[in-house]
Design a protein around this motif. Structure first.
Motif, PDB file in Angstrom:
ATOM      1  N   VAL A 211       0.838  -1.195   0.000  1.00  0.00           N
ATOM      2  CA  VAL A 211       0.000   0.000   0.000  1.00  0.00           C
ATOM      3  C   VAL A 211       0.877   1.251   0.000  1.00  0.00           C
ATOM      4  CG1 VAL A 211      -1.703   1.334   1.306  1.00  0.00           C
ATOM      5  CG2 VAL A 211      -1.926  -1.156   1.142  1.00  0.00           C
ATOM      6  N   LEU A 212       1.885   1.271   0.857  1.00  0.00           N
ATOM      7  CA  LEU A 212       2.784   2.417   0.919  1.00  0.00           C
ATOM      8  C   LEU A 212       3.559   2.580  -0.380  1.00  0.00           C
ATOM      9  CD1 LEU A 212       4.137   2.055   4.565  1.00  0.00           C
ATOM     10  CD2 LEU A 212       2.353   3.595   3.717  1.00  0.00           C
ATOM     11  N   GLU A 213       3.939   1.465  -0.985  1.00  0.00           N
ATOM     12  CA  GLU A 213       4.639   1.520  -2.274  1.00  0.00           C
ATOM     13  C   GLU A 213       3.755   2.147  -3.342  1.00  0.00           C
ATOM     14  OE1 GLU A 213       5.394  -1.508  -5.905  1.00  0.00           O
ATOM     15  OE2 GLU A 213       5.757  -2.352  -3.901  1.00  0.00           O
ATOM     16  N   LEU A 214       2.485   1.760  -3.371  1.00  0.00           N
ATOM     17  CA  LEU A 214       1.568   2.309  -4.365  1.00  0.00           C
ATOM     18  C   LEU A 214       1.350   3.803  -4.132  1.00  0.00           C
ATOM     19  CD1 LEU A 214      -1.074  -0.572  -4.500  1.00  0.00           C
ATOM     20  CD2 LEU A 214       0.602   0.019  -6.264  1.00  0.00           C
ATOM     21  N   ALA A 215       1.231   4.204  -2.874  1.00  0.00           N
ATOM     22  CA  ALA A 215       1.060   5.628  -2.574  1.00  0.00           C
ATOM     23  C   ALA A 215       2.273   6.428  -3.021  1.00  0.00           C
ATOM     24  CB  ALA A 215       0.804   5.820  -1.085  1.00  0.00           C
ATOM     25  N   ALA A 216       3.470   5.882  -2.772  1.00  0.00           N
ATOM     26  CA  ALA A 216       4.695   6.586  -3.157  1.00  0.00           C
ATOM     27  C   ALA A 216       4.829   6.694  -4.672  1.00  0.00           C
ATOM     28  CB  ALA A 216       5.898   5.860  -2.569  1.00  0.00           C
ATOM     29  N   ALA A 217       4.272   5.718  -5.381  1.00  0.00           N
ATOM     30  CA  ALA A 217       4.384   5.705  -6.840  1.00  0.00           C
ATOM     31  C   ALA A 217       3.301   6.531  -7.519  1.00  0.00           C
ATOM     32  CB  ALA A 217       4.306   4.261  -7.343  1.00  0.00           C
ATOM     33  N   ALA A 218       2.420   7.153  -6.723  1.00  0.00           N
ATOM     34  CA  ALA A 218       1.270   7.828  -7.330  1.00  0.00           C
ATOM     35  C   ALA A 218       1.068   9.237  -6.804  1.00  0.00           C
ATOM     36  CB  ALA A 218       0.010   6.986  -7.095  1.00  0.00           C
ATOM     37  N   PRO A 219       2.064  10.117  -6.947  1.00  0.00           N
ATOM     38  CA  PRO A 219       1.828  11.517  -6.570  1.00  0.00           C
ATOM     39  C   PRO A 219       0.704  12.090  -7.417  1.00  0.00           C
ATOM     40  CG  PRO A 219       3.820  11.314  -7.890  1.00  0.00           C
ATOM     41  CD  PRO A 219       3.395   9.911  -7.565  1.00  0.00           C
ATOM     42  N   GLY A 220      -0.163  12.833  -6.783  1.00  0.00           N
ATOM     43  CA  GLY A 220      -1.309  13.384  -7.499  1.00  0.00           C
ATOM     44  C   GLY A 220      -2.524  12.488  -7.488  1.00  0.00           C
ATOM     45  N   THR A 221      -2.386  11.267  -6.971  1.00  0.00           N
ATOM     46  CA  THR A 221      -3.510  10.351  -6.808  1.00  0.00           C
ATOM     47  C   THR A 221      -3.806  10.210  -5.323  1.00  0.00           C
ATOM     48  OG1 THR A 221      -3.005   9.064  -8.801  1.00  0.00           O
ATOM     49  CG2 THR A 221      -4.320   7.969  -7.111  1.00  0.00           C
ATOM     50  N   LEU A 222      -5.070  10.312  -4.935  1.00  0.00           N
ATOM     51  CA  LEU A 222      -5.462  10.071  -3.552  1.00  0.00           C
ATOM     52  C   LEU A 222      -5.749   8.585  -3.399  1.00  0.00           C
ATOM     53  CD1 LEU A 222      -6.130  11.212  -0.748  1.00  0.00           C
ATOM     54  CD2 LEU A 222      -8.498  11.470  -1.520  1.00  0.00           C
ATOM     55  N   LEU A 223      -4.937   7.904  -2.583  1.00  0.00           N
ATOM     56  CA  LEU A 223      -5.110   6.478  -2.340  1.00  0.00           C
ATOM     57  C   LEU A 223      -5.934   6.316  -1.068  1.00  0.00           C
ATOM     58  CD1 LEU A 223      -2.287   3.752  -2.421  1.00  0.00           C
ATOM     59  CD2 LEU A 223      -4.450   3.522  -1.263  1.00  0.00           C
ATOM     60  N   VAL A 224      -7.146   5.807  -1.214  1.00  0.00           N
ATOM     61  CA  VAL A 224      -8.066   5.629  -0.086  1.00  0.00           C
ATOM     62  C   VAL A 224      -8.129   4.150   0.248  1.00  0.00           C
ATOM     63  CG1 VAL A 224     -10.395   6.025   0.778  1.00  0.00           C
ATOM     64  CG2 VAL A 224      -9.401   7.600  -0.913  1.00  0.00           C
ATOM     65  N   VAL A 225      -7.773   3.805   1.491  1.00  0.00           N
ATOM     66  CA  VAL A 225      -7.771   2.415   1.933  1.00  0.00           C
ATOM     67  C   VAL A 225      -8.959   2.204   2.870  1.00  0.00           C
ATOM     68  CG1 VAL A 225      -6.397   0.529   2.856  1.00  0.00           C
ATOM     69  CG2 VAL A 225      -5.259   2.507   1.848  1.00  0.00           C
ATOM     70  N   ASP A 226      -9.906   1.434   2.402  1.00  0.00           N
ATOM     71  CA  ASP A 226     -11.123   1.117   3.150  1.00  0.00           C
ATOM     72  C   ASP A 226     -10.808  -0.095   4.034  1.00  0.00           C
ATOM     73  OD1 ASP A 226     -13.603   0.177   3.966  1.00  0.00           O
ATOM     74  OD2 ASP A 226     -14.571   0.498   2.039  1.00  0.00           O
ATOM     75  N   GLU A 227     -10.606   0.152   5.335  1.00  0.00           N
ATOM     76  CA  GLU A 227     -10.153  -0.898   6.257  1.00  0.00           C
ATOM     77  C   GLU A 227     -11.263  -1.394   7.183  1.00  0.00           C
ATOM     78  OE1 GLU A 227      -5.345  -0.119   6.653  1.00  0.00           O
ATOM     79  OE2 GLU A 227      -6.615   0.180   8.420  1.00  0.00           O
ATOM     80  N   LEU A 228     -12.481  -1.495   6.692  1.00  0.00           N
ATOM     81  CA  LEU A 228     -13.581  -1.915   7.554  1.00  0.00           C
ATOM     82  C   LEU A 228     -13.388  -3.316   8.137  1.00  0.00           C
ATOM     83  CD1 LEU A 228     -15.019   0.621   6.500  1.00  0.00           C
ATOM     84  CD2 LEU A 228     -17.114  -0.726   6.435  1.00  0.00           C
ATOM     85  N   TYR A 229     -12.665  -4.180   7.411  1.00  0.00           N
ATOM     86  CA  TYR A 229     -12.538  -5.575   7.847  1.00  0.00           C
ATOM     87  C   TYR A 229     -11.140  -5.907   8.339  1.00  0.00           C
ATOM     88  CZ  TYR A 229     -16.868  -5.669   5.210  1.00  0.00           C
ATOM     89  OH  TYR A 229     -18.122  -5.389   4.743  1.00  0.00           O
ATOM     90  N   GLU A 230     -10.325  -4.896   8.523  1.00  0.00           N
ATOM     91  CA  GLU A 230      -8.923  -5.092   8.889  1.00  0.00           C
ATOM     92  C   GLU A 230      -8.768  -5.875  10.186  1.00  0.00           C
ATOM     93  OE1 GLU A 230      -5.704  -4.380  11.517  1.00  0.00           O
ATOM     94  OE2 GLU A 230      -7.661  -3.382  11.705  1.00  0.00           O
ATOM     95  N   ALA A 231      -9.642  -5.649  11.167  1.00  0.00           N
ATOM     96  CA  ALA A 231      -9.478  -6.268  12.482  1.00  0.00           C
ATOM     97  C   ALA A 231      -9.484  -7.792  12.413  1.00  0.00           C
ATOM     98  CB  ALA A 231     -10.580  -5.796  13.430  1.00  0.00           C
ATOM     99  N   PHE A 232     -10.138  -8.350  11.399  1.00  0.00           N
ATOM    100  CA  PHE A 232     -10.268  -9.805  11.322  1.00  0.00           C
ATOM    101  C   PHE A 232      -9.043 -10.479  10.723  1.00  0.00           C
ATOM    102  CE2 PHE A 232     -14.578  -8.034  11.186  1.00  0.00           C
ATOM    103  CZ  PHE A 232     -15.113  -8.658  12.300  1.00  0.00           C
ATOM    104  N   THR A 233      -8.117  -9.679  10.160  1.00  0.00           N
ATOM    105  CA  THR A 233      -6.916 -10.277   9.577  1.00  0.00           C
ATOM    106  C   THR A 233      -5.645  -9.487   9.846  1.00  0.00           C
ATOM    107  OG1 THR A 233      -7.782  -9.327   7.516  1.00  0.00           O
ATOM    108  CG2 THR A 233      -7.870 -11.690   7.718  1.00  0.00           C
TER     109      THR A 233
END
Length: 367
Positions: A182-204
């Motif tokens: 995720v961090l790699e994709l954000a770093a590779a995409a200046p000018g793009t807003l990377l939104v991470v929907d973590e609603l289910y993160e707690a289960f994994t």
């Protein structure tokens, strides 16, 4: 009767829009394995807080003092913690994550811009983008296994989409993206807003929050909720966490009192009883292991990865099995028409006792 006075047409983008809808009526009293909700209800502390809420305060506009601090303290106290401290201006409050998604796209998406995501994924991203006249580029998951299409995503980011929406783990495939990617994709995409929907993160445990520094990754925004784990789906409480400038812009397009007072009261209580939430998440993990074991032993075709849900392909018509389960008091969600998973049922995971009930009924229908 006089002739009706015609109303004006909505914006062309809205006239063309096919809105997101979900069959939410008639569900109470049934075993709800269809919308990935908490299946037992919130902490007793939440129930008591709501019962004790002063009636006269219903007439007062809600106040949010301390809620952002409570969320930050909760995140900091989690086992993974936070690598970099958060400040209250890096946390936005929303009437559920659905409202946060709408606000993000409203704030950053314009006609002709592109929203990049995966397919299949949460069905509300596309209508929100359509409201703004955005183009939608949805990359299929890599098969077999519904793996994250990392190489295709890197290539697509070179075209500089305005927004990248990642559901992580992905609903409904359970696809997981490691925080480092995720961090790699954000770093590779200046000018793009990377939104991470973590609603289910707690289960994994796939959150990017323990690793991100929003002073560096200012184009990254993380969405969190108290619906799936803490059992507040009916009260609508969502958070957006990111760089202060992004949170500010997203918050500008919402109403000043969108989050109601009862949701605030419940959120304080839920955040203060993390043990209850942890216990529920652990119970879901045990129940998931049980159901996976039963499906494996039966030779069923299924897929289980992240989140509190899995996909199963019945031997008979999925629609018929879904209706028979409903007749037995059990709700699941059919995936008819969705790319890559047409013919599957998505089954939410609840407690061990609930999944034993599901399996007993499902196995009889499949025999």
């Amino acid at each position: 009767m006089p002739e009706p006075i015609p109303a004006p047409e909505a914006r062309p983008d809205v006239e063309r829009l096919r809105g997101y809808s979900a069959p939410l009526e008639g569900r109470r009293g049934l075993l709800r394995l269809d919308f990935n909700e908490n299946t037992i209800g919130p902490s007793p502390a939440v129930t008591e807080a709501l019962r004790s809420y002063p009636a006269d305060q219903v007439a007062v506009y809600p106040e949010y003092d301390g809620l952002r601090e409570a969320l930050i303290a909760n995140l900091q106290a989690s086992p993974a913690g936070l690598a970099h401290p958060l400040t209250i201006d890096q946390v936005g409050l929303f009437n559920g994550v659905d409202a946060a998604i709408h606000a993000v796209i409203h704030a950053y998406g314009s006609a002709g811009d592109t929203l990049l995501t995966t397919s299949p994924t949460f069905g509300y991203y596309a209508p929100c983008a359509g409201m703004q006249g955005m183009a939608i580029e949805a990359l299929p998951h890599d098969l077999p296994g519904f793996r994250f299409p990392l190489e295709a995503m890197r290539t697509a980011l070179q075209r500089r989409p305005k927004i990248l929406m990642l559901c992580n783990p992905n609903n409904p495939t359970g696809t997981r993206v490691p925080a480092e990617q995720v961090l790699e994709l954000a770093a590779a995409a200046p000018g793009t807003l990377l939104v991470v929907d973590e609603l289910y993160e707690a289960f994994t445990g796939d959150s990017v929050l323990p690793k991100v520094d929003f002073n560096v990754h200012a184009n990254l925004l993380v969405l969190r909720s108290l619906a799936k784990t803490a059992g507040l789906a009916g009260l609508r409480m969502g958070f957006a966490i990111g760089a202060a400038g992004v949170v500010d812009r997203v918050s500008r397009v919402t109403g000043p009192y969108d989050v109601n007072s009862l949701a605030v009261t419940a959120a304080f209580a839920a955040l203060g009883d993390q043990d209850y939430t942890d216990h529920y998440v652990a119970e879901v993990a045990r129940a998931r292991d049980y159901l996976v074991s039963q499906l494996t032993q039966s030779g069923a075709v299924f897929h289980c990865d992240g989140g509190n849900y899995l996909l199963v392909w019945p031997r008979r018509s999925a629609e018929a099995v879904e209706q028979q389960l409903r007749s037995a008091g059990i709700l699941v969600r059919g995936m008819a028409g969705k790319p890559q998973i047409d013919g599957a049922l998505r089954v939410s995971i609840g407690t061990l006792e609930q999944m034993q009930r599901f399996w007993t009924t499902y196995a009889q229908l499949e025999s």
